[in-house]
Design a protein around this motif. Structure first.
Motif, PDB file in Angstrom:
ATOM      1  N   TYR A 138       0.823  -1.216   0.000  1.00  0.00           N
ATOM      2  CA  TYR A 138       0.000   0.000   0.000  1.00  0.00           C
ATOM      3  C   TYR A 138       0.859   1.269   0.000  1.00  0.00           C
ATOM      4  CZ  TYR A 138       0.946   1.029   4.886  1.00  0.00           C
ATOM      5  OH  TYR A 138       1.566   1.367   6.035  1.00  0.00           O
ATOM      6  N   LEU A 139       2.035   1.184   0.627  1.00  0.00           N
ATOM      7  CA  LEU A 139       2.876   2.375   0.712  1.00  0.00           C
ATOM      8  C   LEU A 139       3.459   2.762  -0.645  1.00  0.00           C
ATOM      9  CD1 LEU A 139       4.909   2.311   4.040  1.00  0.00           C
ATOM     10  CD2 LEU A 139       3.263   4.041   3.241  1.00  0.00           C
ATOM     11  N   GLU A 140       3.609   1.752  -1.480  1.00  0.00           N
ATOM     12  CA  GLU A 140       4.099   2.044  -2.825  1.00  0.00           C
ATOM     13  C   GLU A 140       3.087   2.916  -3.563  1.00  0.00           C
ATOM     14  OE1 GLU A 140       5.676  -1.412  -4.795  1.00  0.00           O
ATOM     15  OE2 GLU A 140       5.316  -0.483  -6.754  1.00  0.00           O
ATOM     16  N   VAL A 141       1.823   2.548  -3.407  1.00  0.00           N
ATOM     17  CA  VAL A 141       0.755   3.332  -4.030  1.00  0.00           C
ATOM     18  C   VAL A 141       0.735   4.747  -3.450  1.00  0.00           C
ATOM     19  CG1 VAL A 141      -1.747   3.541  -4.306  1.00  0.00           C
ATOM     20  CG2 VAL A 141      -0.642   1.301  -4.503  1.00  0.00           C
ATOM     21  N   ALA A 142       0.779   4.843  -2.133  1.00  0.00           N
ATOM     22  CA  ALA A 142       0.730   6.150  -1.478  1.00  0.00           C
ATOM     23  C   ALA A 142       1.915   7.015  -1.902  1.00  0.00           C
ATOM     24  CB  ALA A 142       0.705   5.975   0.033  1.00  0.00           C
ATOM     25  N   ASN A 143       3.108   6.440  -1.843  1.00  0.00           N
ATOM     26  CA  ASN A 143       4.301   7.233  -2.152  1.00  0.00           C
ATOM     27  C   ASN A 143       4.309   7.716  -3.589  1.00  0.00           C
ATOM     28  OD1 ASN A 143       5.359   7.117   0.397  1.00  0.00           O
ATOM     29  ND2 ASN A 143       6.476   5.209   0.006  1.00  0.00           N
ATOM     30  N   ARG A 144       3.896   6.839  -4.470  1.00  0.00           N
ATOM     31  CA  ARG A 144       3.863   7.207  -5.889  1.00  0.00           C
ATOM     32  C   ARG A 144       2.948   8.427  -6.094  1.00  0.00           C
ATOM     33  NH1 ARG A 144      -0.438   3.995  -8.683  1.00  0.00           N
ATOM     34  NH2 ARG A 144       0.766   2.121  -8.224  1.00  0.00           N
ATOM     35  N   ASN A 145       1.795   8.393  -5.440  1.00  0.00           N
ATOM     36  CA  ASN A 145       0.846   9.486  -5.635  1.00  0.00           C
ATOM     37  C   ASN A 145       1.231  10.752  -4.881  1.00  0.00           C
ATOM     38  OD1 ASN A 145      -1.015   8.274  -7.506  1.00  0.00           O
ATOM     39  ND2 ASN A 145      -1.577   6.887  -5.835  1.00  0.00           N
ATOM     40  N   ILE A 146       1.954  10.568  -3.792  1.00  0.00           N
ATOM     41  CA  ILE A 146       2.455  11.751  -3.089  1.00  0.00           C
ATOM     42  C   ILE A 146       3.520  12.440  -3.944  1.00  0.00           C
ATOM     43  CG2 ILE A 146       3.832  12.489  -1.099  1.00  0.00           C
ATOM     44  CD1 ILE A 146       2.251  10.391   0.551  1.00  0.00           C
ATOM     45  N   ASP A 147       4.366  11.645  -4.583  1.00  0.00           N
ATOM     46  CA  ASP A 147       5.363  12.233  -5.493  1.00  0.00           C
ATOM     47  C   ASP A 147       4.679  13.027  -6.595  1.00  0.00           C
ATOM     48  OD1 ASP A 147       7.355  11.102  -4.033  1.00  0.00           O
ATOM     49  OD2 ASP A 147       7.727   9.426  -5.413  1.00  0.00           O
ATOM     50  N   ASP A 148       3.622  12.439  -7.142  1.00  0.00           N
ATOM     51  CA  ASP A 148       2.867  13.119  -8.190  1.00  0.00           C
ATOM     52  C   ASP A 148       2.284  14.430  -7.669  1.00  0.00           C
ATOM     53  OD1 ASP A 148       1.251  13.062 -10.835  1.00  0.00           O
ATOM     54  OD2 ASP A 148      -0.304  13.277  -9.312  1.00  0.00           O
ATOM     55  N   TYR A 149       1.767  14.374  -6.452  1.00  0.00           N
ATOM     56  CA  TYR A 149       1.183  15.568  -5.832  1.00  0.00           C
ATOM     57  C   TYR A 149       2.218  16.691  -5.747  1.00  0.00           C
ATOM     58  CZ  TYR A 149      -0.888  18.474  -2.123  1.00  0.00           C
ATOM     59  OH  TYR A 149      -1.374  19.518  -1.382  1.00  0.00           O
ATOM     60  N   PHE A 150       3.380  16.379  -5.233  1.00  0.00           N
ATOM     61  CA  PHE A 150       4.416  17.409  -5.096  1.00  0.00           C
ATOM     62  C   PHE A 150       4.861  17.950  -6.447  1.00  0.00           C
ATOM     63  CE2 PHE A 150       5.471  15.728  -0.690  1.00  0.00           C
ATOM     64  CZ  PHE A 150       5.042  16.888  -0.058  1.00  0.00           C
ATOM     65  N   ARG A 151       4.999  17.048  -7.398  1.00  0.00           N
ATOM     66  CA  ARG A 151       5.404  17.497  -8.740  1.00  0.00           C
ATOM     67  C   ARG A 151       4.395  18.506  -9.293  1.00  0.00           C
ATOM     68  NH1 ARG A 151       6.921  12.482 -10.177  1.00  0.00           N
ATOM     69  NH2 ARG A 151       4.840  12.036 -10.986  1.00  0.00           N
ATOM     70  N   CYS A 152       3.131  18.146  -9.176  1.00  0.00           N
ATOM     71  CA  CYS A 152       2.073  19.020  -9.689  1.00  0.00           C
ATOM     72  C   CYS A 152       2.036  20.352  -8.944  1.00  0.00           C
ATOM     73  CB  CYS A 152       0.711  18.341  -9.572  1.00  0.00           C
ATOM     74  SG  CYS A 152       0.528  16.941 -10.685  1.00  0.00           S
ATOM     75  N   MET A 153       2.082  20.267  -7.631  1.00  0.00           N
ATOM     76  CA  MET A 153       1.956  21.497  -6.844  1.00  0.00           C
ATOM     77  C   MET A 153       3.152  22.418  -7.033  1.00  0.00           C
ATOM     78  SD  MET A 153      -0.944  21.217  -5.825  1.00  0.00           S
ATOM     79  CE  MET A 153      -2.077  19.845  -5.829  1.00  0.00           C
ATOM     80  N   ASP A 154       4.336  21.833  -7.173  1.00  0.00           N
ATOM     81  CA  ASP A 154       5.509  22.666  -7.435  1.00  0.00           C
ATOM     82  C   ASP A 154       5.325  23.428  -8.743  1.00  0.00           C
ATOM     83  OD1 ASP A 154       6.664  21.847  -5.119  1.00  0.00           O
ATOM     84  OD2 ASP A 154       8.056  20.420  -6.039  1.00  0.00           O
ATOM     85  N   SER A 155       4.828  22.727  -9.754  1.00  0.00           N
ATOM     86  CA  SER A 155       4.710  23.403 -11.040  1.00  0.00           C
ATOM     87  C   SER A 155       3.619  24.470 -10.982  1.00  0.00           C
ATOM     88  CB  SER A 155       4.441  22.401 -12.162  1.00  0.00           C
ATOM     89  OG  SER A 155       3.120  21.934 -12.083  1.00  0.00           O
ATOM     90  N   LEU A 156       2.650  24.279 -10.104  1.00  0.00           N
ATOM     91  CA  LEU A 156       1.593  25.286  -9.962  1.00  0.00           C
ATOM     92  C   LEU A 156       1.994  26.415  -9.015  1.00  0.00           C
ATOM     93  CD1 LEU A 156      -1.500  22.916  -9.762  1.00  0.00           C
ATOM     94  CD2 LEU A 156      -0.973  24.511 -11.604  1.00  0.00           C
ATOM     95  N   ASN A 157       3.255  26.402  -8.626  1.00  0.00           N
ATOM     96  CA  ASN A 157       3.772  27.492  -7.799  1.00  0.00           C
ATOM     97  C   ASN A 157       3.150  27.521  -6.403  1.00  0.00           C
ATOM     98  OD1 ASN A 157       5.678  29.443  -7.684  1.00  0.00           O
ATOM     99  ND2 ASN A 157       4.622  30.914  -8.979  1.00  0.00           N
ATOM    100  N   VAL A 158       2.789  26.353  -5.906  1.00  0.00           N
ATOM    101  CA  VAL A 158       2.260  26.265  -4.547  1.00  0.00           C
ATOM    102  C   VAL A 158       3.448  26.159  -3.588  1.00  0.00           C
ATOM    103  CG1 VAL A 158       0.953  24.824  -2.931  1.00  0.00           C
ATOM    104  CG2 VAL A 158       0.119  25.164  -5.273  1.00  0.00           C
TER     105      VAL A 158
END
Length: 478
Positions: free
Chosen positions: A86-106
């Motif tokens: 389950y942590l693999e799923v969580a970590n993968r999506n958390i990485d995606d979250y940070f990538r997206c938010m960084d690009s959105l200047n959050v």
RNA sequence: GCACGAGUGGCAGAGCAGCUAUGCAAUGGACUGCAGAUCCAUGGACCCGGGUGCAAAUCCCGGCUCGUGCUCCA
């Protein structure tokens, strides 16, 4: 001027009076990382990013916490489908979250606590609720007992116990077999075979959905804190459950001074959902639109309003943002000194911007002023005189559109990009100039077809020709 | 059904008792062979019915319509 915030609990705008002068403790419910982030997550993150930026701009020292619910039923079910942890799923999506938010200047929060790192605190909180008689143990876990403090029901939604009993109808049977009352909610769920589990006084299991936010906000912000936020879909039951847990555990109320909720995203007038097929992940959206334009689109309406996400809003935002950006970039290239404080029209715009933001973070009013100053700046650039004011207006945009609203890239990024295209421009110049001369000849002979052919040719090279009063100018297309 | 919120010009979207919102689009003009960019100008709105006020998009009452929540959800 004081800052006013709309508080869901009192359903009114209230002046922000913080528990400790000059400081704000802010907890915003983050995501459950079971799938890639969607634009609703972006709206939530950007809404609170703007709130944090403005509070800091106004001199508050903000401690901003947002969490990841990194273990829950949906994560487990995705993990089971894929046959991974389950942590693999969580970590993968958390990485995606940070990538997206960084690009959105959050701007990153001060901490991103996770459920899996907060288990001891959660267990402690549940133990106290049991000790104080607000919870009970059942065959399949521990539940919070609503009837132990019925007066807290409906604090955010105005619903009464009876309403929910009636409204729930026949749908309650399959949730939480061990509940005494269907409105009770799980604090601790005993693990079934193969599920992730932690040791606890009540057996191996994992936290219920609501308890982690009570535990994490307590851990990071203390027994009382200023603002608790999240998407408006969390108001019930999640945030009402938090009120029960935190206040019953700590024995005082209110734990949270202001409840702040952002509005939802609709797509073409309908709720965004996977089943309707109108679901936009942030990555999908960023494939079609520049991140800062997406950000612009999402703050075009105040954070509490629903946003209807569609092609029109994207196109609109694109043209607005492009205009502002082009003016700002040109302004940056102007040398000299200038302070917007010296120009009455810029000061007035600033003051309208500020009072708009002070009034429950009204980004729409803020954006109107950005459009205003953009207009002023473009007129100044057109005119070419008044360098001091060009620099001043550019500074205004940098401060308000850039620092506060987060709608601009870093200056050095803009400048290096500009230099890159300048180099390209210089390389192309000889051939472009020659073609333009030929076109001018054709135009003088009124041979429009030949002239247009040359313009088409230039267009294929990525060159846009613009005829003006003093002959043709050209630039590279985007 | 119950709760909460919303209905403003072609579109997006502020205002929430008296003062041009704004932007896009449209129209006219400047500039123009055309296009584009830019600038100037113009028109156009407050869901319906009552009520209170000197004055209502703005407050009150009653409708209608839409959204969200009541189940996992940002």
């Amino acid at each position: 001027m004081a800052i006013r915030i709309y508080d869901t609990r009192t359903r009114s705008k209230r002046e922000l009076v913080t528990l400790e002068e000059g400081k704000v403790g802010l907890y915003a419910c983050g995501i459950t990382p079971y799938s890639p982030s969607h634009i609703g997550h972006a709206r939530q993150a950007i809404s609170f990013d703007i709130i944090v930026r403005w509070l800091r701009n106004r001199g508050f020292q903000v401690n901003y916490i947002t969490n990841f619910t990194d273990v829950d039923d949906k994560i487990i079910s995705v993990a089971n489908e894929e046959g991974v942890d389950y942590l693999e799923v969580a970590n993968r999506n958390i990485d995606d979250y940070f990538r997206c938010m960084d690009s959105l200047n959050v701007i990153r929060a001060d901490a991103y606590p996770r459920v899996t790192e907060t288990i001891p605190d959660i267990i402690e909180m549940i133990s106290q609720l049991l000790d104080k008689g607000h919870a009970y143990e059942a065959d399949d876990g521990v539940y919070f007992e609503i009837d132990t403090s019925p007066e807290k029901y409906g604090l955010l939604t105005g619903q009464t116990l009876d309403m929910v009993r009636a409204g729930a109808g026949g749908r309650v049977s399959k949730t939480g077999a061990g509940k005494r009352d269907h409105r009770d909610f799980a604090l601790w769920k005993l693990a079934k075979v193969g599920e992730p589990a932690w040791e606890s006084p009540w057996g191996e299991g994992r936290p219920g959905w609501h308890i982690e936010c009570s535990a994490m906000s307590l851990k990071h912000l203390g027994e009382r804190f200023d603002i608790h936020g999240g998407g408006s879909d969390l108001i019930f039951p999640h945030h009402e459950a938090e009120i029960f847990q935190s206040e019953c555990c700590l024995g005082h109320e209110p734990v949270v001074q202001y409840w702040v909720h952002n509005g939802m995203i609709n797509v073409d007038g309908e709720k965004m959902s996977k089943s309707l097929g109108n679901f936009w992940t942030i990555s999908d959206a960023l494939g079609k639109v520049d991140p800062l334009i997406l950000r612009y689109a999402l703050i075009n309406a105040p954070y509490r309003q629903p946003v209807d996400f569609n092609q029109v809003i994207v196109d609109d935002s694109e043209s607005h943002h492009n205009r502002m950006f082009a003016a700002y970039r040109d302004g940056l290239m102007t040398k000299g000194k200038g302070d917007w404080g010296d120009f009455p029209d810029l000061v007035e715009s600033a003051s309208r911007f500020e009072s708009g933001m002070d009034d429950d973070f009204n980004t729409r009013i803020a954006i109107v002023e950005v459009q205003n100053v953009t207009k002023i700046l473009r007129a100044l650039l057109e005119d070419g005189e008044l360098q001091e004011k060009i620099v001043a207006a550019t500074g205004w945009i940098s401060n308000f559109a850039g620092d506060v609203l987060g709608l601009l890239p870093e200056d050095n990024e803009i400048i290096s990009e500009f230099e890159r295209t300048e180099t390209e421009r210089v390389d192309l110049a000889p051939i472009v100039e020659r073609l333009l001369e030929k076109r001018e000849e054709a135009r003088l002979e009124r041979e429009w077809e030949r002239a247009d052919r040359i313009r088409d040719e230039l267009s294929k090279m990525g060159v846009v020709v613009e005829d003006g009063t003093d002959g043709a100018t050209w630039r590279l297309s985007d």
